[in-house]
Design a protein around this motif. Structure first.
Motif, PDB file in Angstrom:
ATOM      1  N   UNK A 268      26.460  44.136 -85.466  1.00 17.10           N
ATOM      2  CA  UNK A 268      27.527  43.893 -86.451  1.00 17.10           C
ATOM      3  C   UNK A 268      28.315  42.667 -86.014  1.00 17.10           C
ATOM      4  N   UNK A 269      28.798  41.891 -86.985  1.00 18.19           N
ATOM      5  CA  UNK A 269      29.640  40.734 -86.690  1.00 18.19           C
ATOM      6  C   UNK A 269      30.900  40.828 -87.533  1.00 18.19           C
ATOM      7  N   UNK A 270      32.060  40.866 -86.893  1.00 14.22           N
ATOM      8  CA  UNK A 270      33.341  40.872 -87.588  1.00 14.22           C
ATOM      9  C   UNK A 270      33.996  39.507 -87.462  1.00 14.22           C
ATOM     10  N   UNK A 271      35.283  39.451 -87.782  1.00 12.32           N
ATOM     11  CA  UNK A 271      35.979  38.172 -87.715  1.00 12.32           C
ATOM     12  C   UNK A 271      36.258  37.749 -86.286  1.00 12.32           C
TER      13      UNK A 271
ATOM     14  N   UNK B  36      36.349  34.002 -84.571  1.00 18.18           N
ATOM     15  CA  UNK B  36      35.202  33.204 -84.134  1.00 18.18           C
ATOM     16  C   UNK B  36      35.002  32.026 -85.073  1.00 18.18           C
ATOM     17  N   UNK B  37      34.425  30.958 -84.534  1.00 12.25           N
ATOM     18  CA  UNK B  37      34.099  29.797 -85.356  1.00 12.25           C
ATOM     19  C   UNK B  37      32.835  30.103 -86.155  1.00 12.25           C
ATOM     20  N   UNK B  38      32.615  29.368 -87.265  1.00 11.07           N
ATOM     21  CA  UNK B  38      31.373  29.560 -88.037  1.00 11.07           C
ATOM     22  C   UNK B  38      30.136  29.383 -87.165  1.00 11.07           C
ATOM     23  N   UNK B  39      30.174  28.436 -86.227  1.00 11.54           N
ATOM     24  CA  UNK B  39      29.004  28.214 -85.369  1.00 11.54           C
ATOM     25  C   UNK B  39      28.747  29.425 -84.478  1.00 11.54           C
ATOM     26  N   UNK B  40      29.826  30.021 -83.955  1.00 14.07           N
ATOM     27  CA  UNK B  40      29.656  31.207 -83.120  1.00 14.07           C
ATOM     28  C   UNK B  40      29.073  32.363 -83.922  1.00 14.07           C
ATOM     29  N   UNK B  41      29.607  32.543 -85.139  1.00 16.34           N
ATOM     30  CA  UNK B  41      29.100  33.632 -85.971  1.00 16.34           C
ATOM     31  C   UNK B  41      27.627  33.411 -86.323  1.00 16.34           C
ATOM     32  N   UNK B  42      27.269  32.145 -86.501  1.00 19.26           N
ATOM     33  CA  UNK B  42      25.886  31.820 -86.837  1.00 19.26           C
ATOM     34  C   UNK B  42      24.943  32.126 -85.672  1.00 19.26           C
ATOM     35  N   UNK B  43      25.415  31.803 -84.455  1.00 21.90           N
ATOM     36  CA  UNK B  43      24.588  32.084 -83.280  1.00 21.90           C
ATOM     37  C   UNK B  43      24.415  33.585 -83.094  1.00 21.90           C
ATOM     38  N   UNK B  44      25.486  34.340 -83.343  1.00 19.50           N
ATOM     39  CA  UNK B  44      25.380  35.796 -83.226  1.00 19.50           C
ATOM     40  C   UNK B  44      24.462  36.350 -84.311  1.00 19.50           C
ATOM     41  N   UNK B  45      24.601  35.810 -85.516  1.00 18.53           N
ATOM     42  CA  UNK B  45      23.785  36.315 -86.627  1.00 18.53           C
ATOM     43  C   UNK B  45      22.295  36.129 -86.351  1.00 18.53           C
TER      44      UNK B  45
END
Lengths: 171, 171, 171, 171
Positions: free
Chosen positions: C82-85, C145-154
């Motif tokens: 899961x990824x939250x804000x 998190x930054x968009x890039x961080x969320x993208x890496x997690x995704x």
């Protein structure tokens, strides 16, 4: 007697797969006792013995009796065995509390009093010594102790550790 | 050189609140290396050096350099420093792997090779010695080692530990 | 498959007095795997997935098979569930390496290959999930998190953890 | 209130490199409390709640407040949240002792009493739940609990754990 006594409860996890308190965990117990004696809460409620960080430079320990987890805390006696300019040595003895101390510390008197009510001789489980270097945390370097610090340590000075196993020819 | 080298990864939790590998955890690393060398998998694939249980009777360690968690394993050299009838001493050195060993053990060569590509001198973080008593697990008593066991240990015999901090007058 | 696999050696001291890897130590193994995946060395050599501190806010684990110390590392698969804000969940599976991975990681192939040479089915020892909150270490507060961080997690997103024991009625 | 309260001293080594009690160590504290409540010394001096071994099958924990080492013990409340045929669940709350309990347990009352002498609201640091399977140690298999064992556990029955972070959609 200038020795400082700390009561330290064991944790079940201090035991290893052999079912005894693991030899490495004894040093954890010594750390625990040392932090309580030298930490912010200080010694005997009188403040810390030294006012800045301590780095352990050397440890030596002899294991004398196996120790199994129990609710009864162990007593750890610690005292000063040497005082240098920027370092000092502490001696330790890990032992059973005396029978008259038990009720005040966990209250499991039955464990050091035999089944007939007679007092069992408290055991000594380990003897140890550590060398601490006094650090200036701001500069991350050793610093000389103040006369007041040396005086406080000297007040805890007692006999050298009574090693049994140390062999001169091996050192 | 008869020293036995074991590569042991650190765990982040080996560090304490000061941000360095805790002094007690060094002995955990030594235990880890000793178990790998003397355990069922044995030494160099040739079986265990001794065929029954070992009890640690004494530990001594000097901390020489601070160590911070990293992905690169530490190298732990261990060797025999004394052989008795039912016990023996092991010497240890906790150090950086040599540069040519790094790629084979975790592959983080950049950590012991400087930024310009020059090889950094590997550091020695600690030297230590432990005494092991050989136990007959069935009777829970020390037992004399067999000639074959003593011979295998003798093959790992090397120099005494080069203590820096041990002070004779304090022992 | 976007799961990230880390090989983690056990330590003999991970076992408790029952002779099995202690239930608490499993979480230590997960921490170890997480630090290697998210630490400075980063994931697959590509740098850290998130650039600042992570605080664990929640842990959940099911123990499926007993695990005994051995030289063979365990494989820990971790993936994003899961990824939250300002937080994300990681799923974990603690398992035997596959037979073809063994020689590259400790070389004790005999332990997952049966005595007749046939491949034993690797066991799954535990499944777990942890929630991490992303912290701004300078302000000691959670941060988005930054968009890039969320993208890496995704990119590490995979199936929810296949819980066996969690009971809805008890939560 | 049928909750069972255990006072557990922290160890300095419970902190990690972030300077807080490590998230994994919280489960160590729970183990410690559980062993004291269910061990040979038993609950409230009345003997063990169950007469044979317990295996932890599941753990879940939420971390609510950071905790820093101090001489003052933490209070761990534990209670039964579910009873099955061969297993049961325990709920836990790791919290500050109440002000009136402090002098009896370590005597560092100043730590939960503010500088002006007013009583600080005790904090709750974590809530947790573990599932224990009751084992017959002789056969190494789960066994059904006796009616007496179930009755003793039922006497410690209390509310479900008040989870804050558990997300249904992720389970």
């Amino acid at each position: 007697m200038p020795r400082h006594r700390v009561f330290t409860p064991l944790r079940w996890s201090d035991m290893d797969a052999y079912g005894h308190v693991n030899n490495v965990q004894y040093l954890r117990l010594l750390e625990d006792a040392r932090v309580l004696a030298f930490g912010e809460q200080g010694s005997h409620g009188g403040g810390s013995l030294v006012s800045t960080g301590l780095i352990v430079a050397r440890s030596e320990i002899e294991y004398l009796e196996p120790l199994v987890f129990r609710a009864l805390p162990v007593a750890i006696d610690l005292w000063v065995t040497a005082v240098g300019g920027a370092d000092f040595d502490l001696g330790y003895e890990v032992r059973d509390p005396d029978a008259d101390e038990v009720s005040a510390n966990g209250g499991v008197a039955s464990q050091v009093v035999g089944v007939t009510g007679e007092v069992t001789e408290p055991k000594v489980y380990a003897r140890a010594e550590t060398t601490q270097v006094v650090y200036d945390l701001a500069t991350a370097r050793p610093r000389r102790m103040t006369p007041e610090e040396r005086q406080r340590l000297a007040a805890l000075r007692d006999e050298p550790v009574a090693w049994r196993l140390r062999r001169r020819s091996r050192g």
